[in-house]
Design a protein around this motif. Structure first.
Motif, PDB file in Angstrom:
ATOM      1  N   ALA A 173     128.999   9.675  18.817  1.00  0.00           N
ATOM      2  CA  ALA A 173     129.495   9.679  17.442  1.00  0.00           C
ATOM      3  C   ALA A 173     130.858   9.005  17.357  1.00  0.00           C
ATOM      4  CB  ALA A 173     129.564  11.111  16.919  1.00  0.00           C
ATOM      5  N   GLN A 174     131.709   9.269  18.329  1.00  0.00           N
ATOM      6  CA  GLN A 174     133.041   8.671  18.323  1.00  0.00           C
ATOM      7  C   GLN A 174     132.978   7.164  18.554  1.00  0.00           C
ATOM      8  OE1 GLN A 174     135.649  10.830  20.983  1.00  0.00           O
ATOM      9  NE2 GLN A 174     134.963  12.801  20.188  1.00  0.00           N
ATOM     10  N   GLY A 179     133.302   1.687  16.312  1.00  0.00           N
ATOM     11  CA  GLY A 179     132.696   0.417  15.957  1.00  0.00           C
ATOM     12  C   GLY A 179     132.727   0.171  14.461  1.00  0.00           C
ATOM     13  N   TRP A 180     132.502   1.243  13.698  1.00  0.00           N
ATOM     14  CA  TRP A 180     132.549   1.146  12.239  1.00  0.00           C
ATOM     15  C   TRP A 180     133.941   0.735  11.770  1.00  0.00           C
ATOM     16  CZ3 TRP A 180     135.099   5.059   9.105  1.00  0.00           C
ATOM     17  CH2 TRP A 180     134.966   4.847   7.730  1.00  0.00           C
ATOM     18  N   ARG A 181     134.967   1.328  12.372  1.00  0.00           N
ATOM     19  CA  ARG A 181     136.336   0.980  11.984  1.00  0.00           C
ATOM     20  C   ARG A 181     136.667  -0.448  12.367  1.00  0.00           C
ATOM     21  NH1 ARG A 181     139.128   5.376  10.344  1.00  0.00           N
ATOM     22  NH2 ARG A 181     138.343   7.445  10.949  1.00  0.00           N
ATOM     23  N   GLN A 182     136.203  -0.880  13.543  1.00  0.00           N
ATOM     24  CA  GLN A 182     136.488  -2.240  13.993  1.00  0.00           C
ATOM     25  C   GLN A 182     135.786  -3.287  13.142  1.00  0.00           C
ATOM     26  OE1 GLN A 182     135.383  -2.045  18.139  1.00  0.00           O
ATOM     27  NE2 GLN A 182     137.365  -1.214  18.769  1.00  0.00           N
ATOM     28  N   SER A 183     134.693  -2.883  12.494  1.00  0.00           N
ATOM     29  CA  SER A 183     133.965  -3.822  11.634  1.00  0.00           C
ATOM     30  C   SER A 183     134.564  -3.910  10.235  1.00  0.00           C
ATOM     31  CB  SER A 183     132.495  -3.404  11.529  1.00  0.00           C
ATOM     32  OG  SER A 183     132.378  -2.185  10.813  1.00  0.00           O
ATOM     33  N   PRO A 188     129.082   3.674   6.111  1.00  0.00           N
ATOM     34  CA  PRO A 188     127.959   3.876   7.027  1.00  0.00           C
ATOM     35  C   PRO A 188     126.599   3.677   6.370  1.00  0.00           C
ATOM     36  CG  PRO A 188     129.598   5.586   7.348  1.00  0.00           C
ATOM     37  CD  PRO A 188     130.028   4.803   6.139  1.00  0.00           C
ATOM     38  N   ALA A 189     126.449   4.074   5.091  1.00  0.00           N
ATOM     39  CA  ALA A 189     125.167   3.894   4.409  1.00  0.00           C
ATOM     40  C   ALA A 189     124.855   2.407   4.234  1.00  0.00           C
ATOM     41  CB  ALA A 189     125.198   4.595   3.056  1.00  0.00           C
ATOM     42  N   LEU A 190     125.857   1.636   3.853  1.00  0.00           N
ATOM     43  CA  LEU A 190     125.656   0.193   3.704  1.00  0.00           C
ATOM     44  C   LEU A 190     125.411  -0.457   5.056  1.00  0.00           C
ATOM     45  CD1 LEU A 190     128.398  -0.658   1.051  1.00  0.00           C
ATOM     46  CD2 LEU A 190     125.935  -0.344   0.703  1.00  0.00           C
ATOM     47  N   ALA A 191     126.105   0.034   6.089  1.00  0.00           N
ATOM     48  CA  ALA A 191     125.893  -0.503   7.439  1.00  0.00           C
ATOM     49  C   ALA A 191     124.458  -0.261   7.888  1.00  0.00           C
ATOM     50  CB  ALA A 191     126.882   0.131   8.413  1.00  0.00           C
ATOM     51  N   ALA A 192     123.901   0.920   7.582  1.00  0.00           N
ATOM     52  CA  ALA A 192     122.513   1.225   7.941  1.00  0.00           C
ATOM     53  C   ALA A 192     121.551   0.301   7.209  1.00  0.00           C
ATOM     54  CB  ALA A 192     122.198   2.686   7.624  1.00  0.00           C
ATOM     55  N   GLN A 193     121.813   0.069   5.924  1.00  0.00           N
ATOM     56  CA  GLN A 193     120.956  -0.839   5.151  1.00  0.00           C
ATOM     57  C   GLN A 193     120.997  -2.246   5.731  1.00  0.00           C
ATOM     58  OE1 GLN A 193     122.375  -0.540   1.145  1.00  0.00           O
ATOM     59  NE2 GLN A 193     121.510   1.487   0.787  1.00  0.00           N
ATOM     60  N   ARG A 194     122.205  -2.717   6.031  1.00  0.00           N
ATOM     61  CA  ARG A 194     122.345  -4.072   6.567  1.00  0.00           C
ATOM     62  C   ARG A 194     121.652  -4.192   7.915  1.00  0.00           C
ATOM     63  NH1 ARG A 194     128.334  -6.175   7.268  1.00  0.00           N
ATOM     64  NH2 ARG A 194     128.268  -4.746   9.046  1.00  0.00           N
TER      65      ARG A 194
END
Length: 262
Positions: A173-174, A179-183, A188-194
């Protein structure tokens, strides 16, 4: 075995007196507990990479080398920090109606400790539980499993399995959050869709038939949509789901073992 016969690192872990070194020249009020508390606070603020003996010494107003009067090495300090951060306050002492409920509470308590002290997931595992807090966790887990008709080492194995799952879930999870912050902090919901849409273009049924069916189904669009009005931490939701699956597996194995003994 007397306190004097204990290995010095173990004596320090349990805050027992040690025979090493003279107390002459030791700063007043400085002891193992204060060194460890300072290191834990530093790790909470900056991660494990931010914890060094010179920095701890600077915070405490002493030299880094002088801290070796209280901890034998940086590796020992990490063990002391880990046992301190896995505080007994995270153990759910409430009465559970069944062993599986008790074990779930135990695992969720561990999860809370990992959330409060995120660096715990990065600690190396160098030995079985040795410290007073680690022993309190072992005792609580074994107590939760009292009703199970299993031998003691099997119960220890179950605790190892469950605690390993919690550790892995927290670390994953961490890493995903990092990775989410670096992007750029994409939702997260939009990242999952993409992710789903990108894979749908690349994963073809001739090479990956089942994976292609997954990505072409729009599953990630659906999974990204909030199911309720109440915000839910996806990492915690995934952890709880996996924990329930794990507990059911232990239930099934236990039931099977009970049948085999009759």
């Amino acid at each position: 075995m007397t306190d004097a016969e204990l290995p010095e690192d173990l004596a320090r872990l349990w805050r027992r007196p040690t025979g090493s070194g003279s107390r002459l020249g030791r700063p007043a009020g400085l002891d193992v507990e204060r060194v460890v508390r300072t290191a834990v606070a530093m790790a909470d603020a900056h991660g494990l990479a931010g914890v060094t003996l010179p920095k701890i010494g600077e915070t405490l107003g002493v030299t880094g080398m002088s801290l070796y009067r209280y901890v034998g090495s940086k590796d020992e300090l990490l063990i002391l920090m880990g046992d301190s951060a896995f505080a007994v306050e995270y153990i759910d002492a409430g009465a559970a109606g069944s062993w599986n409920e008790g074990l779930q509470r135990w695992a969720r308590g561990l999860w809370r400790a990992y959330q409060e002290h995120r660096w715990l997931a990065d600690l190396p595992t160098s030995s079985p539980p040795r410290g007073p807090n680690a022993m309190a966790w072992m005792d609580a887990g074994l107590r939760a499993m009292r009703p199970l008709p299993l031998d003691r080492m099997t119960k220890v194995g179950i605790l190892t399995l469950v605690s390993g799952y919690v550790n892995t879930s927290a670390r994953m999870a961490q890493q995903l959050e990092q990775g989410w912050r670096q992007s750029g902090g994409v939702d997260p919901a939009l990242a999952a869709q993409r992710y789903g849409r990108e894979m749908a273009r690349l994963v073809t049924p001739d090479r990956y038939p089942d994976a292609a069916e997954l990505f072409s189904s729009g599953t990630f669009d659906t999974a990204a949509a909030p199911a309720t009005a109440t915000p839910v931490d996806p990492a915690e939701a995934n952890f709880i789901f996996g924990l329930e699956v794990l507990i059911r597996g232990i239930e099934a194995t236990t039931a099977s073992a009970a049948l085999d003994t009759h």
